[in-house]
Design a protein around this motif. Sequence first.
Motif, mmCIF file in Angstrom:
data_model
loop_
_atom_site.group_PDB
_atom_site.id
_atom_site.type_symbol
_atom_site.label_atom_id
_atom_site.label_comp_id
_atom_site.label_asym_id
_atom_site.label_seq_id
_atom_site.Cartn_x
_atom_site.Cartn_y
_atom_site.Cartn_z
ATOM 1 N N CYS A 28 -6.323 -24.131 17.205
ATOM 2 C CA CYS A 28 -6.941 -25.040 16.351
ATOM 3 C C CYS A 28 -7.436 -24.348 15.208
ATOM 4 C CB CYS A 28 -8.097 -25.745 16.935
ATOM 5 S SG CYS A 28 -8.896 -26.738 15.506
ATOM 6 N N LYS A 29 -6.681 -24.229 13.953
ATOM 7 C CA LYS A 29 -6.860 -23.419 12.843
ATOM 8 C C LYS A 29 -7.612 -24.344 11.800
ATOM 9 C CE LYS A 29 -2.583 -20.820 13.347
ATOM 10 N NZ LYS A 29 -1.494 -21.520 13.858
ATOM 11 N N ASN A 30 -7.721 -25.563 11.758
ATOM 12 C CA ASN A 30 -8.552 -25.998 10.827
ATOM 13 C C ASN A 30 -9.157 -27.342 11.199
ATOM 14 O OD1 ASN A 30 -6.453 -28.078 10.492
ATOM 15 N ND2 ASN A 30 -5.118 -26.457 9.148
ATOM 16 N N LEU A 31 -9.924 -27.971 10.355
ATOM 17 C CA LEU A 31 -10.531 -29.210 10.570
ATOM 18 C C LEU A 31 -9.551 -30.367 10.807
ATOM 19 C CD1 LEU A 31 -13.747 -29.320 10.560
ATOM 20 C CD2 LEU A 31 -13.459 -30.464 8.351
ATOM 21 N N LYS A 32 -8.502 -30.518 10.310
ATOM 22 C CA LYS A 32 -7.679 -31.678 10.347
ATOM 23 C C LYS A 32 -6.927 -31.270 11.876
ATOM 24 C CE LYS A 32 -3.677 -33.579 7.839
ATOM 25 N NZ LYS A 32 -2.664 -33.210 7.197
ATOM 26 N N ALA A 60 -13.963 -24.258 10.346
ATOM 27 C CA ALA A 60 -13.885 -24.847 9.004
ATOM 28 C C ALA A 60 -14.765 -24.132 7.895
ATOM 29 C CB ALA A 60 -14.195 -26.233 9.007
ATOM 30 N N VAL A 61 -16.141 -23.666 8.406
ATOM 31 C CA VAL A 61 -17.196 -23.128 7.456
ATOM 32 C C VAL A 61 -16.649 -21.796 6.836
ATOM 33 C CG1 VAL A 61 -19.328 -24.290 8.279
ATOM 34 C CG2 VAL A 61 -18.630 -21.879 9.088
ATOM 35 N N LYS A 62 -15.633 -21.184 7.698
ATOM 36 C CA LYS A 62 -15.351 -19.788 7.250
ATOM 37 C C LYS A 62 -14.880 -19.680 6.069
ATOM 38 C CE LYS A 62 -12.949 -18.864 11.127
ATOM 39 N NZ LYS A 62 -11.962 -17.929 11.927
ATOM 40 N N SER A 63 -14.053 -20.842 5.538
ATOM 41 C CA SER A 63 -13.378 -20.845 4.343
ATOM 42 C C SER A 63 -14.178 -21.726 3.089
ATOM 43 C CB SER A 63 -12.009 -21.430 4.484
ATOM 44 O OG SER A 63 -12.094 -22.825 4.996
ATOM 45 N N PHE A 64 -15.442 -22.161 3.538
ATOM 46 C CA PHE A 64 -16.284 -22.934 2.819
ATOM 47 C C PHE A 64 -16.737 -22.103 1.620
ATOM 48 C CE2 PHE A 64 -17.813 -26.628 5.701
ATOM 49 C CZ PHE A 64 -16.511 -27.053 5.562
ATOM 50 N N LYS A 73 -22.101 -29.711 0.574
ATOM 51 C CA LYS A 73 -21.191 -30.800 0.261
ATOM 52 C C LYS A 73 -20.107 -30.605 1.489
ATOM 53 C CE LYS A 73 -21.021 -32.719 -4.282
ATOM 54 N NZ LYS A 73 -20.537 -32.417 -5.606
ATOM 55 N N GLN A 74 -19.437 -29.472 1.464
ATOM 56 C CA GLN A 74 -18.425 -29.367 2.239
ATOM 57 C C GLN A 74 -18.954 -29.654 3.731
ATOM 58 O OE1 GLN A 74 -17.294 -25.434 0.830
ATOM 59 N NE2 GLN A 74 -15.533 -26.175 -0.142
ATOM 60 N N PHE A 75 -19.973 -28.980 4.010
ATOM 61 C CA PHE A 75 -20.364 -28.978 5.477
ATOM 62 C C PHE A 75 -20.672 -30.424 5.964
ATOM 63 C CE2 PHE A 75 -23.982 -29.626 8.151
ATOM 64 C CZ PHE A 75 -23.722 -28.859 9.455
ATOM 65 N N LYS A 76 -21.257 -31.148 5.001
ATOM 66 C CA LYS A 76 -21.576 -32.755 5.131
ATOM 67 C C LYS A 76 -20.366 -33.343 5.367
ATOM 68 C CE LYS A 76 -24.518 -36.031 5.528
ATOM 69 N NZ LYS A 76 -25.163 -36.221 7.048
ATOM 70 N N ARG A 369 -27.200 -34.412 1.008
ATOM 71 C CA ARG A 369 -26.556 -36.115 0.979
ATOM 72 C C ARG A 369 -25.319 -36.035 0.044
ATOM 73 N NH1 ARG A 369 -31.867 -38.317 0.696
ATOM 74 N NH2 ARG A 369 -32.742 -38.026 2.660
ATOM 75 N N THR A 370 -24.094 -36.577 0.558
ATOM 76 C CA THR A 370 -23.111 -36.706 -0.179
ATOM 77 C C THR A 370 -22.699 -38.077 -0.022
ATOM 78 O OG1 THR A 370 -21.912 -35.794 1.607
ATOM 79 C CG2 THR A 370 -22.114 -34.561 -0.139
#
Length: 371
Positions: A28-32, A60-64, A73-76, A369-370
């Motif tokens: 699994c390489k990404n969130l999608k 995912a956070v590796k590329s945030f 924002k990206q995390f949320k 919050r987003t």
Amino acid sequence: MPAIKFKNNRLFYFDQSKLPSKEVWRECKNLKEGFSAIKYLKVRGAPLIGVFSVYCICIAVKSFSSQKEEFFKQFKKAVEYLRVCRPTAVNLSWALERLERVVFKYSKRPIQEIKRAIFKEAAAIHREDVILCKKMADAGAKLIKKGDRILTHCNAGFLATTGEGTALAVIYKAYKIYGKLKVYVDETRPLLQGARLTAWELMRKKIPCTLICDNMAAYLMQHGEVDKVFVGADRIAACGDAANKIGTYNLAVIAAYHKVPFYVVAPFSSFDLSLKTGKLIPIEQRSSEEVRKILGKIYASPKNVPVFNPAFDVTPSHLISAIVSDRGVIFPPFRKNIKKVIPLYPKGHRYPLGHRRAQVSCPLPGRLRTK
Ligand code: MRU
């Protein structure tokens, strides 16, 4: 055999949609890809999707962004994206909320430290899941006698958790103790988790098992062939009502009619004490094609027949003989007895709010919050 692996910051999963004909590992390489693996049941089972989802966030956070506002924002957004993927299993939102708490706690620290804390928490959730399975197995095995004929539904084994499983872990433990048991496996329409996964697991473990179609369970009980029913759960409300794979409620009704004890096995992370009753548990509705087709391939019905496809049902607590949890066996009255053990888990635990996964989001500072 683990159902997922997280090694050198890379996430791998055993693709359950290919069983039993192929044994395939995928990365699994990404969130999608993570979302799709969960959605299409390549990774499935309530506890497993909880652990897998937090590892998806690690990937995912590796590329945030290294800019804090943007990172939050990206995390949320990532957490919200995965949270809705499968709505019934509370373990998913429970595990993600644990990460949210960590991010909240470390929000004033440098990004690298927040990322490290996320990875650490994911590993802790994984380690704990293995231990919870062992504890359920130890507690539940005491309910089984030598030679028992046990009926199970769906798959609640090592493919559904990162340990030995829930309902199947109990069976594995009892088999180790007594060496003599028989397991009836409901095929579990429409996606055949019983036939494809549970039968595969039991045969791998060399435990005597017999596969039946879902509509054969009443016949077996009528002929005195079933001593006990053991199933897993995706979410248990405060009163003990338990959501599990569609068809579980049918089993509970016929078990009660034939006076066959009906046991639900689930870790504390599957309890949702914010819900008073099972009526409030969200039930995932899935694609019509899953019912029209057999194994996604051959149409077993007219192509345009209207379909109803709820993936789960709720067994009312009065049909449940006991709930086996990592904190021991919980007997009725469930509302009182669940409250006694579940919030306390485990004593001195670092996450005292762990049991309060609720529907409500955990408190986040405004900037997290987003919209
Ligand atoms: O749709 P699935 O295959 O994820 O459903 C799984 C079940 O219903 C299991 O019984 C439940 O998650 C408990 S697994 C330990």
